[in-house]
Design a protein around this motif. Structure first.
Motif, PDB file in Angstrom:
ATOM      1  N   ASN A  36       0.827  -1.213   0.000  1.00 50.49           N
ATOM      2  CA  ASN A  36       0.000   0.000   0.000  1.00 50.49           C
ATOM      3  C   ASN A  36       0.856   1.255   0.000  1.00 50.49           C
ATOM      4  OD1 ASN A  36      -2.385  -1.467   0.029  1.00 50.49           O
ATOM      5  ND2 ASN A  36      -2.556  -1.439   2.265  1.00 50.49           N
ATOM      6  N   TYR A  37       1.957   1.208   0.763  1.00 52.09           N
ATOM      7  CA  TYR A  37       2.838   2.366   0.819  1.00 52.09           C
ATOM      8  C   TYR A  37       3.481   2.620  -0.545  1.00 52.09           C
ATOM      9  CZ  TYR A  37       6.635   5.486   1.948  1.00 52.09           C
ATOM     10  OH  TYR A  37       7.487   6.542   1.946  1.00 52.09           O
ATOM     11  N   LEU A  38       3.963   1.548  -1.189  1.00 48.91           N
ATOM     12  CA  LEU A  38       4.603   1.705  -2.492  1.00 48.91           C
ATOM     13  C   LEU A  38       3.621   2.215  -3.542  1.00 48.91           C
ATOM     14  CD1 LEU A  38       6.823  -1.510  -2.532  1.00 48.91           C
ATOM     15  CD2 LEU A  38       7.607   0.857  -2.362  1.00 48.91           C
ATOM     16  N   GLN A  39       2.370   1.768  -3.464  1.00 46.82           N
ATOM     17  CA  GLN A  39       1.363   2.265  -4.398  1.00 46.82           C
ATOM     18  C   GLN A  39       1.096   3.751  -4.174  1.00 46.82           C
ATOM     19  OE1 GLN A  39      -1.813  -0.541  -3.561  1.00 46.82           O
ATOM     20  NE2 GLN A  39      -1.291  -1.811  -5.332  1.00 46.82           N
ATOM     21  N   SER A  40       1.044   4.162  -2.905  1.00 46.96           N
ATOM     22  CA  SER A  40       0.837   5.571  -2.591  1.00 46.96           C
ATOM     23  C   SER A  40       2.020   6.419  -3.064  1.00 46.96           C
ATOM     24  CB  SER A  40       0.637   5.756  -1.078  1.00 46.96           C
ATOM     25  OG  SER A  40      -0.517   5.100  -0.631  1.00 46.96           O
ATOM     26  N   LEU A  41       3.222   5.884  -2.891  1.00 46.23           N
ATOM     27  CA  LEU A  41       4.414   6.595  -3.343  1.00 46.23           C
ATOM     28  C   LEU A  41       4.410   6.734  -4.859  1.00 46.23           C
ATOM     29  CD1 LEU A  41       7.142   7.844  -2.566  1.00 46.23           C
ATOM     30  CD2 LEU A  41       8.154   5.564  -2.769  1.00 46.23           C
ATOM     31  N   ARG A  42       4.024   5.666  -5.564  1.00 47.57           N
ATOM     32  CA  ARG A  42       3.925   5.727  -7.019  1.00 47.57           C
ATOM     33  C   ARG A  42       2.939   6.810  -7.449  1.00 47.57           C
ATOM     34  NH1 ARG A  42       0.236   1.232  -9.088  1.00 47.57           N
ATOM     35  NH2 ARG A  42      -1.142   2.693  -8.011  1.00 47.57           N
ATOM     36  N   ASP A  43       1.788   6.853  -6.786  1.00 42.96           N
ATOM     37  CA  ASP A  43       0.780   7.854  -7.130  1.00 42.96           C
ATOM     38  C   ASP A  43       1.276   9.271  -6.863  1.00 42.96           C
ATOM     39  OD1 ASP A  43      -0.874   5.801  -7.848  1.00 42.96           O
ATOM     40  OD2 ASP A  43      -2.020   5.797  -5.972  1.00 42.96           O
ATOM     41  N   ASN A  54       3.629  10.479   3.696  1.00 42.74           N
ATOM     42  CA  ASN A  54       4.754  10.767   4.583  1.00 42.74           C
ATOM     43  C   ASN A  54       5.985  10.026   4.070  1.00 42.74           C
ATOM     44  OD1 ASN A  54       6.381  11.519   6.684  1.00 42.74           O
ATOM     45  ND2 ASN A  54       5.556  10.022   8.122  1.00 42.74           N
ATOM     46  N   THR A  55       6.845  10.749   3.350  1.00 39.83           N
ATOM     47  CA  THR A  55       7.978  10.128   2.680  1.00 39.83           C
ATOM     48  C   THR A  55       9.284  10.736   3.165  1.00 39.83           C
ATOM     49  OG1 THR A  55       6.606   9.852   0.711  1.00 39.83           O
ATOM     50  CG2 THR A  55       8.972   9.570   0.430  1.00 39.83           C
ATOM     51  N   ASP A 211      17.152  17.705   6.476  1.00 41.59           N
ATOM     52  CA  ASP A 211      16.605  16.518   7.128  1.00 41.59           C
ATOM     53  C   ASP A 211      16.086  15.565   6.077  1.00 41.59           C
ATOM     54  OD1 ASP A 211      13.820  17.295   6.541  1.00 41.59           O
ATOM     55  OD2 ASP A 211      14.079  18.777   8.123  1.00 41.59           O
ATOM     56  N   ALA A 212      15.633  14.411   6.518  1.00 40.37           N
ATOM     57  CA  ALA A 212      15.286  13.336   5.589  1.00 40.37           C
ATOM     58  C   ALA A 212      13.898  13.482   4.992  1.00 40.37           C
ATOM     59  CB  ALA A 212      15.390  11.987   6.306  1.00 40.37           C
ATOM     60  N   THR A 213      13.164  14.537   5.345  1.00 41.04           N
ATOM     61  CA  THR A 213      11.827  14.743   4.796  1.00 41.04           C
ATOM     62  C   THR A 213      11.906  15.016   3.304  1.00 41.04           C
ATOM     63  OG1 THR A 213      11.122  15.693   6.902  1.00 41.04           O
ATOM     64  CG2 THR A 213       9.711  16.101   4.992  1.00 41.04           C
ATOM     65  N   TYR A 214      11.086  14.331   2.522  1.00 42.11           N
ATOM     66  CA  TYR A 214      11.061  14.559   1.071  1.00 42.11           C
ATOM     67  C   TYR A 214      10.398  15.885   0.776  1.00 42.11           C
ATOM     68  CZ  TYR A 214      10.067  14.079  -3.882  1.00 42.11           C
ATOM     69  OH  TYR A 214      10.001  14.293  -5.230  1.00 42.11           O
TER      70      TYR A 214
END
Length: 225
Positions: A36-43, A54-55, A211-214
């Motif tokens: 689910n996370y990877l799908q959200s990241l793709r979108d 939250n990436t 910081d590591a926030t995208y």
């Protein structure tokens, strides 16, 4: 009897796990969560996301550095992962660093102890050391002059005459933050990951920090085939 997942879960961020570890840690539920996370990241990356994701970005710095205010006496410190020992190993003076570290590692912690107090750190933060001035190099990539630093496995390159490139070249050290800690003593501190840390700290000439926030870099960086 302790469950396996309970045994391997850590409150302190002394080891960052990968997304695929969710399968080992949480079984079918973890696998679904990862998908689910990877799908959200793709979108998100394709511009079709319905809500915020939250990436964070995995930076390849070294060594890990903890810094901030010792809650027991109010003094500034830097530390390695030994900060969470029963008897916390922290450094508040160059003498304490020399008594425990040597060589390049000692030099990095001395630089951190010298320059990080100017950031106005409130509490305790954890990050990764990226460079010191003497480790910055100049190279040419695809015909463009760049400043590079190589903290661990990955070599980072920034256009030499860009705003970021000039900022990095003027600084004494670079560091990326990724975790904050709260608590009345080191042993009981709780970690918070993926926080926007850098914007809450002061900017100084001597320290380049992020910081590591995208962050949205539209117009500056593109993701093409």
């Amino acid at each position: 009897m302790k469950k396996f997942t309970t045994y391997i879960t850590e409150e302190k961020n002394v080891h960052m796990e990968h997304l695929e570890d969710s399968v080992l840690n949480f079984g079918v539920k973890g696998a679904r969560s990862a998908i689910n996370y990877l799908q959200s990241l793709r979108d998100m990356l394709s511009g079709n996301v319905d809500s915020g994701v939250n990436t964070t970005v995995k930076w390849d710095g070294a060594p890990a550095i903890f810094a901030g205010i010792d809650p027991t006496d109010g003094n500034f410190f830097v530390a390695k992962k030994g900060i969470f020992n029963k008897n916390p190993k922290i450094y508040k003076t160059d003498k304490e660093i020399d008594a425990d570290l040597s060589g390049d590692l000692a030099d990095k912690f001395k630089l951190a102890l010298k320059h990080l107090p100017s950031l106005g750190i409130d509490g305790v933060v954890q990050g990764d050391f990226l460079y010191s001035k003497d480790t910055l190099n100049t190279d040419t990539i695809d015909g463009e002059k760049v400043v590079t630093f190589h903290p661990n496995t990955i070599v980072y390159a920034v256009p030499f005459n860009s705003d970021l490139g000039r900022t990095i070249r003027r600084s004494s050290i670079g560091i990326v933050w990724h975790t904050t800690y709260t608590g009345n003593d080191f042993e009981s501190m709780k970690a918070s990951f993926g926080k926007d840390i850098s914007s809450k700290l002061k900017n100084t000439k001597e320290v380049w920090h992020t910081d590591a926030t995208y962050r949205d870099v539209s117009g500056k960086a593109t993701m093409t085939e």
